[in-house]
Write a protein that holds these residues in place. Structure first.
Motif, PDB file in Angstrom:
ATOM      1  N   LEU A 733     -21.418 -26.285  15.456  1.00 14.56           N
ATOM      2  CA  LEU A 733     -20.443 -25.476  15.169  1.00 14.56           C
ATOM      3  C   LEU A 733     -20.837 -24.660  13.610  1.00 14.56           C
ATOM      4  CD1 LEU A 733     -17.167 -27.401  16.064  1.00 14.56           C
ATOM      5  CD2 LEU A 733     -17.881 -25.229  17.217  1.00 14.56           C
ATOM      6  N   ASP A 734     -22.088 -24.897  13.217  1.00 14.72           N
ATOM      7  CA  ASP A 734     -22.501 -24.351  11.953  1.00 14.72           C
ATOM      8  C   ASP A 734     -21.726 -24.844  10.923  1.00 14.72           C
ATOM      9  OD1 ASP A 734     -24.780 -23.269  12.878  1.00 14.72           O
ATOM     10  OD2 ASP A 734     -23.482 -21.321  13.672  1.00 14.72           O
ATOM     11  N   ASP A 735     -20.845 -26.009  10.859  1.00 13.57           N
ATOM     12  CA  ASP A 735     -20.161 -26.443   9.710  1.00 13.57           C
ATOM     13  C   ASP A 735     -21.124 -27.515   9.051  1.00 13.57           C
ATOM     14  OD1 ASP A 735     -18.233 -27.395   8.036  1.00 13.57           O
ATOM     15  OD2 ASP A 735     -16.489 -27.302   9.323  1.00 13.57           O
ATOM     16  N   VAL A 736     -21.947 -27.050   8.235  1.00 16.69           N
ATOM     17  CA  VAL A 736     -22.752 -28.131   7.551  1.00 16.69           C
ATOM     18  C   VAL A 736     -22.163 -29.155   6.787  1.00 16.69           C
ATOM     19  CG1 VAL A 736     -24.663 -28.157   5.966  1.00 16.69           C
ATOM     20  CG2 VAL A 736     -24.619 -26.319   7.484  1.00 16.69           C
ATOM     21  N   LYS A 737     -21.033 -28.648   5.902  1.00 15.11           N
ATOM     22  CA  LYS A 737     -20.367 -29.554   5.187  1.00 15.11           C
ATOM     23  C   LYS A 737     -19.801 -30.706   5.710  1.00 15.11           C
ATOM     24  CE  LYS A 737     -16.655 -29.664   1.963  1.00 15.11           C
ATOM     25  NZ  LYS A 737     -15.545 -28.918   0.815  1.00 15.11           N
ATOM     26  N   ARG A 738     -18.822 -30.456   6.709  1.00 16.97           N
ATOM     27  CA  ARG A 738     -18.429 -31.564   7.694  1.00 16.97           C
ATOM     28  C   ARG A 738     -19.559 -32.456   8.566  1.00 16.97           C
ATOM     29  NH1 ARG A 738     -12.631 -29.557  10.202  1.00 16.97           N
ATOM     30  NH2 ARG A 738     -11.707 -28.914   8.242  1.00 16.97           N
ATOM     31  N   SER A 739     -20.512 -31.737   8.911  1.00 20.83           N
ATOM     32  CA  SER A 739     -21.669 -32.569   9.321  1.00 20.83           C
ATOM     33  C   SER A 739     -22.048 -33.385   8.702  1.00 20.83           C
ATOM     34  CB  SER A 739     -22.751 -31.728   9.890  1.00 20.83           C
ATOM     35  OG  SER A 739     -23.640 -32.354  10.592  1.00 20.83           O
ATOM     36  N   LEU A 769     -30.453 -37.045  14.143  1.00 22.59           N
ATOM     37  CA  LEU A 769     -30.731 -35.823  14.774  1.00 22.59           C
ATOM     38  C   LEU A 769     -30.103 -34.774  14.216  1.00 22.59           C
ATOM     39  CD1 LEU A 769     -30.849 -37.011  18.470  1.00 22.59           C
ATOM     40  CD2 LEU A 769     -32.734 -36.599  17.097  1.00 22.59           C
ATOM     41  N   ALA A 770     -28.681 -34.948  13.516  1.00 26.80           N
ATOM     42  CA  ALA A 770     -28.132 -33.972  12.976  1.00 26.80           C
ATOM     43  C   ALA A 770     -28.613 -33.724  11.664  1.00 26.80           C
ATOM     44  CB  ALA A 770     -26.765 -34.314  12.760  1.00 26.80           C
ATOM     45  N   MET A 771     -29.139 -34.207  10.942  1.00 19.99           N
ATOM     46  CA  MET A 771     -29.604 -34.218   9.607  1.00 19.99           C
ATOM     47  C   MET A 771     -30.956 -33.539   9.588  1.00 19.99           C
ATOM     48  SD  MET A 771     -27.102 -35.204   7.671  1.00 19.99           S
ATOM     49  CE  MET A 771     -27.693 -35.352   5.927  1.00 19.99           C
ATOM     50  N   CYS A 772     -31.569 -33.804  10.687  1.00 22.83           N
ATOM     51  CA  CYS A 772     -33.077 -33.238  11.034  1.00 22.83           C
ATOM     52  C   CYS A 772     -32.796 -31.682  11.177  1.00 22.83           C
ATOM     53  CB  CYS A 772     -33.572 -33.818  12.207  1.00 22.83           C
ATOM     54  SG  CYS A 772     -34.644 -35.420  11.814  1.00 22.83           S
ATOM     55  N   LEU A 773     -31.852 -31.312  12.014  1.00 25.08           N
ATOM     56  CA  LEU A 773     -31.467 -30.054  12.176  1.00 25.08           C
ATOM     57  C   LEU A 773     -31.009 -29.238  10.927  1.00 25.08           C
ATOM     58  CD1 LEU A 773     -29.844 -30.708  15.655  1.00 25.08           C
ATOM     59  CD2 LEU A 773     -31.820 -29.270  15.232  1.00 25.08           C
ATOM     60  N   LEU A 774     -30.301 -29.839  10.098  1.00 25.59           N
ATOM     61  CA  LEU A 774     -29.857 -29.318   8.895  1.00 25.59           C
ATOM     62  C   LEU A 774     -30.809 -29.360   7.639  1.00 25.59           C
ATOM     63  CD1 LEU A 774     -26.014 -30.596   9.272  1.00 25.59           C
ATOM     64  CD2 LEU A 774     -26.883 -28.368   9.931  1.00 25.59           C
ATOM     65  N   GLN A 775     -31.463 -30.243   7.371  1.00 20.79           N
ATOM     66  CA  GLN A 775     -32.496 -30.456   6.427  1.00 20.79           C
ATOM     67  C   GLN A 775     -33.702 -30.537   6.532  1.00 20.79           C
ATOM     68  OE1 GLN A 775     -30.812 -33.900   4.201  1.00 20.79           O
ATOM     69  NE2 GLN A 775     -28.875 -33.477   4.663  1.00 20.79           N
ATOM     70  N   ASN A 776     -34.414 -30.678   5.563  1.00 27.17           N
ATOM     71  CA  ASN A 776     -35.716 -30.975   5.606  1.00 27.17           C
ATOM     72  C   ASN A 776     -36.439 -31.819   6.904  1.00 27.17           C
ATOM     73  OD1 ASN A 776     -38.568 -31.501   5.334  1.00 27.17           O
ATOM     74  ND2 ASN A 776     -38.753 -30.735   3.576  1.00 27.17           N
ATOM     75  N   PHE A 777     -36.910 -31.603   7.801  1.00 23.69           N
ATOM     76  CA  PHE A 777     -37.215 -32.572   8.896  1.00 23.69           C
ATOM     77  C   PHE A 777     -38.028 -33.848   8.650  1.00 23.69           C
ATOM     78  CE2 PHE A 777     -40.155 -34.067  12.529  1.00 23.69           C
ATOM     79  CZ  PHE A 777     -39.196 -34.439  13.254  1.00 23.69           C
ATOM     80  N   ARG A 778     -39.077 -33.446   7.630  1.00 25.65           N
ATOM     81  CA  ARG A 778     -39.736 -34.542   7.158  1.00 25.65           C
ATOM     82  C   ARG A 778     -39.271 -35.381   6.518  1.00 25.65           C
ATOM     83  NH1 ARG A 778     -45.452 -33.758   7.016  1.00 25.65           N
ATOM     84  NH2 ARG A 778     -45.410 -31.725   7.228  1.00 25.65           N
ATOM     85  N   SER A 779     -38.392 -35.261   5.649  1.00 23.16           N
ATOM     86  CA  SER A 779     -37.656 -36.227   4.857  1.00 23.16           C
ATOM     87  C   SER A 779     -36.938 -37.172   5.692  1.00 23.16           C
ATOM     88  CB  SER A 779     -36.496 -35.421   3.718  1.00 23.16           C
ATOM     89  OG  SER A 779     -35.754 -34.845   4.751  1.00 23.16           O
ATOM     90  N   LEU A 780     -36.577 -36.816   7.119  1.00 19.67           N
ATOM     91  CA  LEU A 780     -35.806 -37.796   7.780  1.00 19.67           C
ATOM     92  C   LEU A 780     -36.708 -38.439   8.713  1.00 19.67           C
ATOM     93  CD1 LEU A 780     -32.587 -35.750   7.531  1.00 19.67           C
ATOM     94  CD2 LEU A 780     -32.696 -38.110   7.213  1.00 19.67           C
ATOM     95  N   THR A 781     -37.965 -38.389   8.771  1.00 23.41           N
ATOM     96  CA  THR A 781     -38.551 -38.969   9.759  1.00 23.41           C
ATOM     97  C   THR A 781     -38.683 -40.574   9.709  1.00 23.41           C
ATOM     98  OG1 THR A 781     -40.367 -37.367   9.791  1.00 23.41           O
ATOM     99  CG2 THR A 781     -41.112 -39.393  10.451  1.00 23.41           C
ATOM    100  N   ASP A 782     -38.577 -41.096   8.552  1.00 17.87           N
ATOM    101  CA  ASP A 782     -38.474 -42.507   8.601  1.00 17.87           C
ATOM    102  C   ASP A 782     -37.242 -43.156   8.822  1.00 17.87           C
ATOM    103  OD1 ASP A 782     -40.771 -43.081   7.550  1.00 17.87           O
ATOM    104  OD2 ASP A 782     -40.312 -43.012   5.561  1.00 17.87           O
ATOM    105  N   PRO A 783     -36.005 -42.663   8.518  1.00 17.50           N
ATOM    106  CA  PRO A 783     -34.686 -42.964   9.348  1.00 17.50           C
ATOM    107  C   PRO A 783     -34.604 -42.952  10.823  1.00 17.50           C
ATOM    108  CG  PRO A 783     -34.423 -41.320   7.797  1.00 17.50           C
ATOM    109  CD  PRO A 783     -35.690 -41.537   7.616  1.00 17.50           C
ATOM    110  N   PHE A 784     -35.249 -41.848  11.152  1.00 18.92           N
ATOM    111  CA  PHE A 784     -35.135 -41.405  12.658  1.00 18.92           C
ATOM    112  C   PHE A 784     -35.893 -42.742  13.246  1.00 18.92           C
ATOM    113  CE2 PHE A 784     -37.109 -39.692  16.398  1.00 18.92           C
ATOM    114  CZ  PHE A 784     -36.021 -39.109  17.007  1.00 18.92           C
ATOM    115  N   LEU A 785     -36.976 -43.092  12.858  1.00 12.62           N
ATOM    116  CA  LEU A 785     -37.923 -43.937  13.655  1.00 12.62           C
ATOM    117  C   LEU A 785     -37.293 -45.156  13.492  1.00 12.62           C
ATOM    118  CD1 LEU A 785     -41.554 -42.659  12.678  1.00 12.62           C
ATOM    119  CD2 LEU A 785     -40.519 -42.501  14.659  1.00 12.62           C
ATOM    120  N   GLN A 786     -36.542 -45.621  12.372  1.00 16.68           N
ATOM    121  CA  GLN A 786     -35.957 -46.636  12.290  1.00 16.68           C
ATOM    122  C   GLN A 786     -34.789 -47.081  13.270  1.00 16.68           C
ATOM    123  OE1 GLN A 786     -36.591 -49.718  10.222  1.00 16.68           O
ATOM    124  NE2 GLN A 786     -34.662 -50.496  11.773  1.00 16.68           N
ATOM    125  N   SER A 787     -34.002 -45.957  13.563  1.00 11.16           N
ATOM    126  CA  SER A 787     -33.068 -45.881  14.682  1.00 11.16           C
ATOM    127  C   SER A 787     -33.762 -46.006  15.997  1.00 11.16           C
ATOM    128  CB  SER A 787     -32.564 -44.617  14.486  1.00 11.16           C
ATOM    129  OG  SER A 787     -31.541 -44.490  13.565  1.00 11.16           O
TER     130      SER A 787
END
Length: 846
Positions: A733-739, A769-787
């Motif tokens: 829905l392009d609502d970055v704040k609520r996401s 996944l949500a944060m990867c789409l909204l922010q810098n993908f590289r910064s969330l690689t570690d939490p993604f792999l942890q999940s």
């Protein structure tokens, strides 16, 4: 010359007379009673070619491979060994290991010098009965042997001690199975036989640090932890580990799943894994045949060997050595008659010779001190049974009654038994035994070639001996009383040994209804089905639940007042089992049964939830799933229209904001956590709404959910993935704040629900996944792999879930890319590429 050794006669004194045993070197016995028993040589006959092949494979494994930098790279070797029953598959492997251990002229994995490092070996064997018993039967035997050898072991040399310490250190360094880690607890819970090894890895000051932690092992967790344990062991050993599993045509479903992981893993190195099976009992549709095909695809480290029956020459040599005669014309007449009956099967050959001895056709001549026969070749053949089981059965009938009783009791139990358990089994009908007496009977049975000692337990020497013993037991009267006695002993012993409960419930299920207590047996089926599910044996779980329901139906007790709760629990377990195994039609039958007969809406929640899940899983009818889910929710006070108007949305949003009272969503994470099946249903409806594009319905549903938990004053772990799906919804829905707000709430809640790996992992993945789409993908690689790691290790449904999340992310991210130009498109491509790699890797585990 002593006077007592002189014989006076008419021709004077003859030579000094030796003791009788001096002349009796053919009998290998110390008294007359034993002289009529044939003794078979221990050496292996006619397998020189196969032994050389195995030695060459092991030598290549030791040598390893050289990479582009001239560094040595370790590898693994898989051998599929086929052959008929009794052809000598296990004897070949035993001789192979024996010769390896006896040879010092072998290279080290790190250099080409000779080494005296020990070779560690673990073996396990399936039987026709234990495939219906506890899961991982033979694998547990392997792990037990390795645990004992690596924690203590008989070899106390300096090199063996050094190797054990290397293994312990390798396990300690593991992030997954190290002391106190979750994998350590999972291994202890699933395989108690590993306790000696895992305890030896614990440093003194670390003991007791994690006593308050509990785990609920799932199949994926068990497979991953077992894989990492073997990797840690193999990594530390100088010589490749050898594992041998026999009679895999009878392996259970859980073992097949485990082997699929172990044999296809690229992580497992420095290991020789030999899998033996009966080629005449495995066709192209057999699960093990499919496993072999899967393992062999493009893998050069897989070798297939087939053992055939021994040649007439080898059989002649074996018989000649057994009766201590030269291979002359008379000897060849005997061996020819035996060969025509046994066709070179070494086990059958032994039984045939013993049968001839029992019938006094082949006998030991006390006057000539040699084995003799005085019948023709035709008469020899006529006195040998054509069926090896019948031959063994004839032998059992000649044994003392106490040994017959011992073998009969053991025949009903597929597992190896210790002396204390056998004592409890033997003490019945007024008979009383001490452990010493039972041990004497076991030793006599071993002397007769019926049993083997695998310290500290006793097993049948061959499965054909078990079959003959079982046939003998079934011919005796009172077999049902015997089975009741065995089951009662096993249940008394089963408090700390799960396999006892598996065997006991199988025995009781085989008895007529009037012989068992219906209530107790149904409860036992339900209890053991839970054990099976936790071990990943979904097929066994399904069988046990069906058996419990069959007993209730046969007694006419389903949904009656006294059996209402037990019936409902069985049907809930059945619908979950059918759904998990992909039998959606059968799951719907069980769902309808619960919906029609359960008394309260809360008691129908599991059925309602799985009704929605069946729609998603079988036909991907997400729109229909959302519609039916909303209809179900209306019965619980959630009135949500299929197509909400703007007025309805505005009204509900106001109620939602009033309920929050200007507090952030993160406030929910401070509420007490309690089980709530209604939120599990809401989670599934949320997924259906997301996939079908009904975002207004999804938004309205989540406003209702938040109002519901605030009014109730508690939450469940299912709220975490619900909030994670909300974060993804607001991305779309392009609502970055609520996401971001919902993602933050999920991260806070996940800190409290780590024990619920299913919801923890899914919520974490959604947020990443949500944060990867909204922010810098590289910064969330570690939490993604942890999940992803949490998915891989802790959730048996992870493959399905990763597939769904992959589809969901592609759907959301594609939508984002349309409005964000090149940057959004590139981010989408990177994200989907990473998800796809993770998904492929997940399939290797699940």
């Amino acid at each position: 010359m002593a006077e007592e050794f002189r014989i006076e006669g008419c021709h004077g004194t003859i030579a000094e007379q030796k003791d009788e045993a001096f002349y009796d070197d053919r009998s290998d016995a110390s008294d007359d009673e034993e002289k009529g028993k044939i003794k078979f040589p221990a050496r292996l006959y006619g397998r020189e070619k196969e032994l050389d092949s195995l030695k060459n494979l092991y030598a290549e494994l030791l040598a390893g491979e050289v990479d582009d930098r001239d560094d040595k790279v370790l590898k693994s070797q898989i051998v599929f060994l086929s052959g008929y029953s009794g052809v000598g598959k296990s004897a070949l492997i035993k001789e192979f290991v024996k010769q390896l251990r006896g040879s010092k002229n072998r290279p080290n994995k790190t250099n080409n010098n000779n080494n005296d490092s020990p070779i560690f070996y673990g073996a396990g064997k399936y039987s026709e009965q234990n495939s219906a018993s506890s899961p991982f039967f033979a694998i547990i035997e392997v792990l037990k042997t390795l645990a004992n050898e690596l924690s203590e072991g008989k070899d106390s040399s300096d090199t063996a001690t050094e190797q054990r310490e290397k293994v312990r250190e390798s396990i300690r360094q593991s992030d997954l199975i190290g002391p106190g880690k979750e994998g350590d607890l999972i291994l202890r819970a699933t395989f108690p036989v590993l306790t000696p090894l895992l305890d030896s890895c614990v440093v003194a000051n670390e003991k007791g640090a994690n006593e308050d932690l509990t785990v609920h092992p799932t199949m994926s967790a068990i497979k991953e932890c077992t894989l990492q344990l073997l990797c840690a062991i193999c990594r530390a050993l100088d010589n490749p580990l050898i594992i041998f599993l026999d009679d895999l045509q009878w392996a259970d479903e859980a073992s097949m799943d485990m082997l699929n992981v172990l044999l296809t893993s690229s992580e497992l190195k420095n290991l020789m894994f030999t899998c033996a099976y009966r080629s005449n009992e495995v066709d192209v549709e057999h699960s093990f045949c499919k496993l072999m095909d899967n393992v062999a695809k493009g893998d050069e480290s897989v070798e297939k060997m087939e053992l055939f029956s021994l040649s007439p020459t080898s059989i002649t040599s074996f018989i000649a050595d057994s009766v201590k005669k030269e291979e002359d014309t008379e000897m060849k007449e005997l061996s020819s008659a035996v060969y025509q009956t046994t066709m070179g099967n070494i086990f059958f050959t032994k039984q045939a010779l013993e049968e001839l001895v029992r019938k006094n056709i082949l006998f030991y001549d006390m006057m000539c001190f040699e084995w003799r026969w005085v019948v023709t070749k035709v008469e020899l053949a006529n006195n040998m049974s054509a069926d090896v089981v019948e031959s063994v059965l004839g032998k059992i009938r000649y044994l003392p009654e106490e040994i017959q009783e011992l073998l009969s009791l053991m025949a009903y139990i597929p597992n190896a038994l210790d002396v204390s358990t056998l004592k409890a089994l033997m003490c019945r009908d007024g008979a009383s035994y001490e452990e010493r007496q039972v041990l004497d009977l076991l030793q006599q049975s071993s002397d007769e070639g019926m049993l083997l000692l695998v310290n500290p337990n006793w097993i049948f020497a061959h499965d054909r001996i078990r079959q003959a013993s079982l046939k003998f037991a079934s011919e005796k009267s009172g077999s049902e009383e015997t089975l009741l006695h065995i089951s009662s002993v096993l249940l008394a012993e089963g408090s700390d040994r799960e396999w006892c409960q598996y065997v006991a419930v199988d025995i009781l299920n085989s008895l007529p209804v009037e012989k068992t207590d219906c209530n107790e047996l149904v409860k036992l089926n339900l209890k053991v089905s839970h054990l099976a599910r936790n071990s990943g044996a979904l097929g066994k779980e399904n069988v046990l639940v069906h058996k419990g329901l069959e007993r209730l139906k046969a007694a006419g007790m389903t949904w009656t007042k006294d059996y209402y709760e037990l019936t409902r629990q069985l049907y809930d377990a059945l619908l979950v089992s059918e759904y998990s195994s992909g039998a959606y039609d059968a799951a719907r039958v069980a769902i309808d049964e619960v919906v029609q007969n359960a008394k309260t809406p809360d008691e129908k929640l599991i059925a309602h939830t799985h009704c929605v899940m069946c729609l998603m899983s079988e036909t991907s009818e997400y729109g229909r799933g959302a519609e039916e889910g909303l209809e179900i929710l209306s019965k619980y006070g959630f009135d949500i229209p299929q197509s909400p108007t703007k007025t309805v949305m505005a009204k509900e949003e106001m109620k939602y904001k009033l309920a929050l009272r200007n507090r952030s969503i993160s406030f929910l994470t401070t509420l007490p956590i309690q089980d709530d099946s209604l939120l599990a249903l809401c989670q599934q409806i949320n997924i259906c709404a997301m996939y079908s594009g009904k975002l207004d319905v999804m938004k309205l549903l989540n406003w209702k959910i938040i109002q519901y938990v605030l009014k109730k004053g508690s939450i469940s772990s299912n709220l975490a993935p619900i909030l994670g799906l909300c974060a993804l919804m607001y991305v779309k829905l392009d609502d970055v704040k609520r996401s971001n707000e919902f993602a933050t709430a999920v991260q806070a809640l996940n800190l409290r629900i780590r024990d619920d790996k299913k919801n923890y992992a899914m919520a974490g993945m959604c947020v990443c996944l949500a944060m990867c789409l909204l922010q810098n993908f590289r910064s969330l690689t570690d939490p993604f792999l942890q999940s992803y790691k949490d998915f891989k290790v802790s959730w048996s449904c992870a493959c399905f879930s990763l597939s769904k999340i992959f589809k969901l992310t592609f759907h959301v991210s594609s939508n984002q890319a349309h409005g964000r130009g090149r940057d959004g498109s590139q981010r989408t491509q990177r994200l989907c590429s990473m998800l796809f790699r993770c998904r492929l890797r997940a399939w290797a585990y699940f």
